[in-house]
Scaffold this motif. Sequence first.
Motif, mmCIF file in Angstrom:
data_model
loop_
_atom_site.group_PDB
_atom_site.id
_atom_site.type_symbol
_atom_site.label_atom_id
_atom_site.label_comp_id
_atom_site.label_asym_id
_atom_site.label_seq_id
_atom_site.Cartn_x
_atom_site.Cartn_y
_atom_site.Cartn_z
ATOM 1 N N VAL A 69 0.835 -1.207 0.000
ATOM 2 C CA VAL A 69 0.000 0.000 0.000
ATOM 3 C C VAL A 69 0.866 1.252 0.000
ATOM 4 O O VAL A 69 0.667 2.160 -0.812
ATOM 5 N N PHE A 70 1.856 1.319 0.881
ATOM 6 C CA PHE A 70 2.696 2.509 0.990
ATOM 7 C C PHE A 70 3.575 2.733 -0.233
ATOM 8 O O PHE A 70 3.900 3.868 -0.558
ATOM 9 N N SER A 71 3.967 1.655 -0.885
ATOM 10 C CA SER A 71 4.810 1.806 -2.075
ATOM 11 C C SER A 71 3.971 2.114 -3.308
ATOM 12 O O SER A 71 4.509 2.486 -4.351
ATOM 13 N N GLY A 72 2.652 1.946 -3.184
ATOM 14 C CA GLY A 72 1.778 2.204 -4.326
ATOM 15 C C GLY A 72 1.853 1.102 -5.365
ATOM 16 O O GLY A 72 1.531 1.318 -6.534
ATOM 17 N N ASN A 73 2.290 -0.087 -4.962
ATOM 18 C CA ASN A 73 2.478 -1.182 -5.906
ATOM 19 C C ASN A 73 1.678 -2.403 -5.444
ATOM 20 O O ASN A 73 2.238 -3.438 -5.111
ATOM 21 N N ILE A 74 0.377 -2.254 -5.463
ATOM 22 C CA ILE A 74 -0.510 -3.339 -5.016
ATOM 23 C C ILE A 74 -0.375 -4.549 -5.931
ATOM 24 O O ILE A 74 -0.521 -5.684 -5.491
ATOM 25 N N SER A 75 -0.056 -4.335 -7.203
ATOM 26 C CA SER A 75 0.064 -5.460 -8.139
ATOM 27 C C SER A 75 1.207 -6.402 -7.757
ATOM 28 O O SER A 75 1.185 -7.580 -8.106
ATOM 29 N N ALA A 76 2.190 -5.906 -7.040
ATOM 30 C CA ALA A 76 3.321 -6.738 -6.619
ATOM 31 C C ALA A 76 3.018 -7.514 -5.336
ATOM 32 O O ALA A 76 3.836 -8.316 -4.896
ATOM 33 N N ALA A 122 5.332 -16.259 -10.291
ATOM 34 C CA ALA A 122 5.470 -15.800 -11.677
ATOM 35 C C ALA A 122 5.085 -16.904 -12.661
ATOM 36 O O ALA A 122 4.431 -16.631 -13.681
ATOM 37 N N VAL A 123 5.464 -18.134 -12.356
ATOM 38 C CA VAL A 123 5.082 -19.265 -13.217
ATOM 39 C C VAL A 123 3.554 -19.404 -13.235
ATOM 40 O O VAL A 123 2.959 -19.609 -14.295
ATOM 41 N N LEU A 124 2.921 -19.284 -12.072
ATOM 42 C CA LEU A 124 1.459 -19.383 -12.010
ATOM 43 C C LEU A 124 0.775 -18.250 -12.774
ATOM 44 O O LEU A 124 -0.197 -18.469 -13.493
ATOM 45 N N VAL A 125 1.286 -17.040 -12.615
ATOM 46 C CA VAL A 125 0.659 -15.876 -13.247
ATOM 47 C C VAL A 125 0.884 -15.873 -14.757
ATOM 48 O O VAL A 125 -0.034 -15.618 -15.541
ATOM 49 N N MET A 126 2.111 -16.182 -15.181
ATOM 50 C CA MET A 126 2.456 -16.103 -16.606
ATOM 51 C C MET A 126 2.154 -17.383 -17.384
ATOM 52 O O MET A 126 2.278 -17.386 -18.604
ATOM 53 N N HIS A 127 1.816 -18.453 -16.658
ATOM 54 C CA HIS A 127 1.556 -19.746 -17.300
ATOM 55 C C HIS A 127 2.717 -20.172 -18.184
ATOM 56 O O HIS A 127 2.522 -20.676 -19.287
#
Length: 168
Positions: A69-76, A122-127
């Motif tokens: 939240v503080f870094s503004g990088n919720i996607s990470a 990353a493997v799960l997300v990128m297939h």
Amino acid sequence: MSTKKLTTLSMLTALALIIFIIELRLPDLSSIPGVKLGLANIITVYSVFHFKPTETMMLVGVRVLLGAVFSGNISALMYSLSGAVFCLCGMLIVKKIISEKHIWLCSIIGGILHNIGQIFMAVLVMHSFAVVSYLPVLIISGSLAGLFTGVCAQMVINRKGTNQNIKE
């Protein structure tokens, strides 16, 4: 949980967040994405040896969530969380095998497992398993970062041991 312990865990979480935010402002150590020291893990490895597993899990969970939240990088968040889970589980197991005098070794293993957890996500997300080829670089950087944060945690523990005014 006592008020004193809750306060101590809250302060450690805040300290870990401050360290995390400061590290975000430092220039990258490498041109390789994802390679960083992970200085907030000094607090994590300290907590593994000084608090119950559930208390350490709470500290890490809150730190990861608020850090995103503080870094503004919720996607990470999913990458950070998967790395933190792998790291914490591994360090909790290693803690049963080694003494606090070898906390740096626990930290190295945690750094490696953190990177493995991120690659797993990353493997799960990128297939795709192509991202696994990046793992050797991350294992080396995770080992070096883990060694550094482990030595720092050892210095904190040694300092705490010499200062009688600090008590948990």
